[in-house]
Structure formats: structure tokens, C-alpha cells
Design a protein around this motif. Sequence first.
Motif, short mmCIF file in Angstrom:
data_model
loop_
_atom_site.label_atom_id
_atom_site.label_comp_id
_atom_site.label_asym_id
_atom_site.label_seq_id
_atom_site.Cartn_x
_atom_site.Cartn_y
_atom_site.Cartn_z
N LYS A 101 1.08 -0.84 0.49
CA LYS A 101 0.31 0.06 -0.25
C LYS A 101 0.93 1.21 0.30
CE LYS A 101 -1.91 0.74 3.67
NZ LYS A 101 -3.22 1.26 4.96
N GLY A 102 1.69 1.19 0.71
CA GLY A 102 3.59 2.24 0.71
C GLY A 102 2.79 3.17 1.73
N ASN A 103 1.74 2.86 2.39
CA ASN A 103 1.73 4.04 3.76
C ASN A 103 2.61 3.91 4.53
OD1 ASN A 103 -0.17 6.67 4.03
ND2 ASN A 103 -0.96 5.12 5.19
N LEU A 104 3.19 2.91 5.31
CA LEU A 104 4.08 2.53 5.85
C LEU A 104 4.85 4.03 6.54
CD1 LEU A 104 4.77 1.35 9.18
CD2 LEU A 104 6.13 0.04 7.68
N GLN A 105 5.46 3.81 5.67
CA GLN A 105 7.18 5.34 5.60
C GLN A 105 6.11 6.79 6.21
OE1 GLN A 105 10.33 4.66 6.03
NE2 GLN A 105 9.75 6.31 7.14
N ARG A 106 4.75 6.71 5.49
CA ARG A 106 4.15 7.83 5.71
C ARG A 106 3.77 7.73 7.54
NH1 ARG A 106 -1.58 9.62 2.72
NH2 ARG A 106 -1.46 11.35 3.25
N CYS A 107 3.01 6.69 7.41
CA CYS A 107 2.54 6.96 9.03
C CYS A 107 3.80 7.10 10.15
CB CYS A 107 1.80 4.99 9.39
SG CYS A 107 -0.23 5.49 8.78
N LEU A 108 4.87 6.40 9.96
CA LEU A 108 6.02 6.37 10.75
C LEU A 108 6.63 7.31 10.88
CD1 LEU A 108 8.28 3.22 9.82
CD2 LEU A 108 6.39 3.49 11.77
N ASP A 109 6.63 8.87 9.69
CA ASP A 109 6.72 10.07 9.87
C ASP A 109 6.09 10.87 11.25
OD1 ASP A 109 9.02 9.33 8.06
OD2 ASP A 109 7.80 9.86 6.39
N VAL A 110 4.20 9.87 11.34
CA VAL A 110 4.16 10.89 12.15
C VAL A 110 4.39 10.48 13.58
CG1 VAL A 110 1.86 11.73 12.67
CG2 VAL A 110 2.57 10.92 10.35
N VAL A 111 4.95 8.91 13.07
CA VAL A 111 4.77 7.87 14.53
C VAL A 111 6.37 8.76 14.97
CG1 VAL A 111 5.27 5.97 16.06
CG2 VAL A 111 3.27 6.71 14.43
N PHE A 112 7.30 8.57 14.89
CA PHE A 112 8.61 9.26 14.73
C PHE A 112 8.75 10.70 16.22
CE2 PHE A 112 10.38 5.83 12.00
CZ PHE A 112 10.93 5.07 13.11
N PRO A 113 8.30 11.26 15.43
CA PRO A 113 8.15 12.95 16.34
C PRO A 113 7.68 12.01 17.52
CG PRO A 113 8.14 13.55 14.85
CD PRO A 113 7.09 11.83 14.37
N PHE A 114 6.75 11.68 17.92
CA PHE A 114 6.11 11.16 19.33
C PHE A 114 7.39 10.72 20.22
CE2 PHE A 114 2.93 13.77 17.26
CZ PHE A 114 2.35 13.73 18.48
N GLU A 115 7.85 9.72 19.75
CA GLU A 115 9.00 8.46 20.29
C GLU A 115 9.92 8.96 20.80
OE1 GLU A 115 7.58 5.80 21.44
OE2 GLU A 115 5.85 5.20 19.99
N GLY A 116 10.45 9.86 19.63
CA GLY A 116 11.65 10.78 20.32
C GLY A 116 12.59 10.00 20.81
N GLY A 117 14.25 10.35 21.14
CA GLY A 117 15.41 10.26 21.27
C GLY A 117 15.27 8.97 22.73
N TYR A 118 16.24 8.70 22.56
CA TYR A 118 15.94 7.64 24.23
C TYR A 118 16.11 8.91 25.35
CZ TYR A 118 19.62 5.07 27.37
OH TYR A 118 19.80 3.62 28.38
N VAL A 119 15.35 7.15 25.76
CA VAL A 119 14.45 7.15 27.95
C VAL A 119 14.78 6.66 28.30
CG1 VAL A 119 13.27 9.78 26.69
CG2 VAL A 119 12.96 7.47 26.55
N PRO B 250 7.34 1.42 32.73
CA PRO B 250 7.89 -0.31 33.08
C PRO B 250 8.50 -0.57 31.59
CG PRO B 250 5.63 0.25 32.24
CD PRO B 250 5.76 2.29 32.43
N GLY B 251 8.51 0.09 31.08
CA GLY B 251 9.43 -0.12 29.32
C GLY B 251 11.41 -0.21 29.71
N GLY B 252 11.32 0.75 30.83
CA GLY B 252 12.51 0.75 30.96
C GLY B 252 13.36 1.41 29.71
N ALA B 253 14.54 1.49 29.52
CA ALA B 253 15.66 2.03 28.25
C ALA B 253 14.68 1.89 27.44
CB ALA B 253 16.71 1.38 28.49
N THR B 254 14.56 3.27 26.37
CA THR B 254 13.77 2.57 25.68
C THR B 254 14.46 4.19 24.37
OG1 THR B 254 11.48 3.00 26.66
CG2 THR B 254 11.99 3.41 24.25
N ASN B 255 14.47 3.84 23.28
CA ASN B 255 14.57 4.37 21.66
C ASN B 255 13.71 4.23 20.37
OD1 ASN B 255 16.43 6.44 20.70
ND2 ASN B 255 18.04 5.03 20.66
N MET B 256 13.37 6.20 20.38
CA MET B 256 12.19 5.85 19.24
C MET B 256 11.03 4.52 19.59
SD MET B 256 15.40 5.66 16.01
CE MET B 256 16.22 5.47 16.55
#
Length: 249
Positions: A3-21, A27-33
Motif C-alpha cells: 500500500k505504501g503508507n507505512l513510511q508516511r505513518c512512521l514519519d508521524v509516529v517518530f516525533p512522538f517517540e523521541g530519542g533515548y529515555v 515500565p518499558g525501561g530504557a527506550t529509544n524511538m
Amino acid sequence: MAKGNLQRCLDVVFPFEGGYVDHPRDPGGATNMGITFDVLRKWRGKPITKQDVRDLTKAEAEQIYARNYARPLHFDDLPIGIDLTTLDFGINSGVSRSARYLQAVVSAKQDGVIGEADTLPKVKTANPRDVIKKLCARRLSFVQSLKIWDTFGKGWSRRIAHMEATALSWVSSKSQLEADAKDARNKSAGQGTVAVGTGAGGVGIDQAAGAPVGILLVVVAVVAGVFIVRAVINGQRAKALAEAAANQA
């Protein structure tokens, strides 16, 4: 993903996931993206360290999202817009939970497994705007029930508001988005008014008669607090929807 929409969706998701925390209350502990320590360990199939999580590349994170989240959610078979809300919910709160909540919205069997026999036909024939709104509302109710809502709630509700607005922008006209934004603003204003009224004594004289002052104050604070939270959430939705409408052709 054909369908070709995954990258489009991930581009929306990534800014909210951020970097390493590595938040002590997460409860997830060390997390990145958005990729937790355990998810990365299972993905690589060998012991890892927190430094491995810190060094995770975006390319590998995208591979994990595609294999561990998009694929089991039948991402490529979901209609545009619904794919984003379902995927982001799955990334944030678990694939099975996202699938069950989507199934509940379209009145399919809630087994946590999106299949071609029941769930997908119902999703594809449903009104995508209705599905997006209802799924985001159910997701919001879920995160509000979590013990760590007080810590992460404002960020979660902002994220859900953005996902709802973005998904709706893919299946809606400018006028529809403007109407959605107006509705959210009106709800926010009304809930804010109720909160102020309650805080000023709007619980009601008849209800308050005979109640200990301490208990009454707690009740007033709780009720007012609930409406304040609702007002803030709908304010976030109004802002996100208005921005989506402004960007709509």
C-alpha cells in the motif's frame, strides 16, 4: 508493504517517540524511538545493554516497527487513516490491545488477532472517520486508566489528539475538519465552565446538605478535576484538528 503508507505513518509516529529515555516510572525501561530494551533484545536474539538501545539506528527501528507491529496488525490491509491510528496505538500500548479495541469499534470478535474472515471486512465497510474517532476515544480511556497517567497523561493525550487529527485529515474535507475542531472547542469550553462552576460550589445544595465539610471539599475537587482534564484534552484535540484543517487543500 504494497500500500505504501507505512513510511508516511512512521514519519508521524517518530516525533512522538523521541530519542533515548530511561524514565524511572516507565515500565518499558530504557527506550529509544519507542523501541524498549526487551523489544530490541528479542529482535536481535542475544543479550544487549542499555548502550545498545541508545545506539539504535532509525533504520533498524523502522524494520522493527514493520515486522513486529505493522505486519501482525495487517497494516497494509487497513484503510488509510485507520492504519495510522491502529499502528500508533499498537506501538504505544501493544499490538493485541490495539487489535482488540479496533475490533470492538467495528463489532468484530475481540480476540486480538486481525483476520480476513471477520475484522478486515467490517473495518473496510465502516465509515473511516467514525472508526478513527471511536478508536482514539477508546485509546484515550485506556491510558487514563493507567496508574502512570498523572506522569505521562498530558503527553499521551496530545499524541492521541495529533494522531486523530492527522488520520482524519487523510479521509476528510477541510470543512469536515473545521467542524470537528469547532465541536472539540465547544466541548472544551463547556467542560471548563462546569469545572469552574463545580469549584465555586456547583455540586448542589441538596446534595451537599449534611455532608462533612472535608468530604464535600474532596468531592468538589475530584469532580472539578475530572472536567478540567476533559477540557484540556478537548482543547488539545481542537488545536490539532484546527492545524490539520489549516493544512488541508
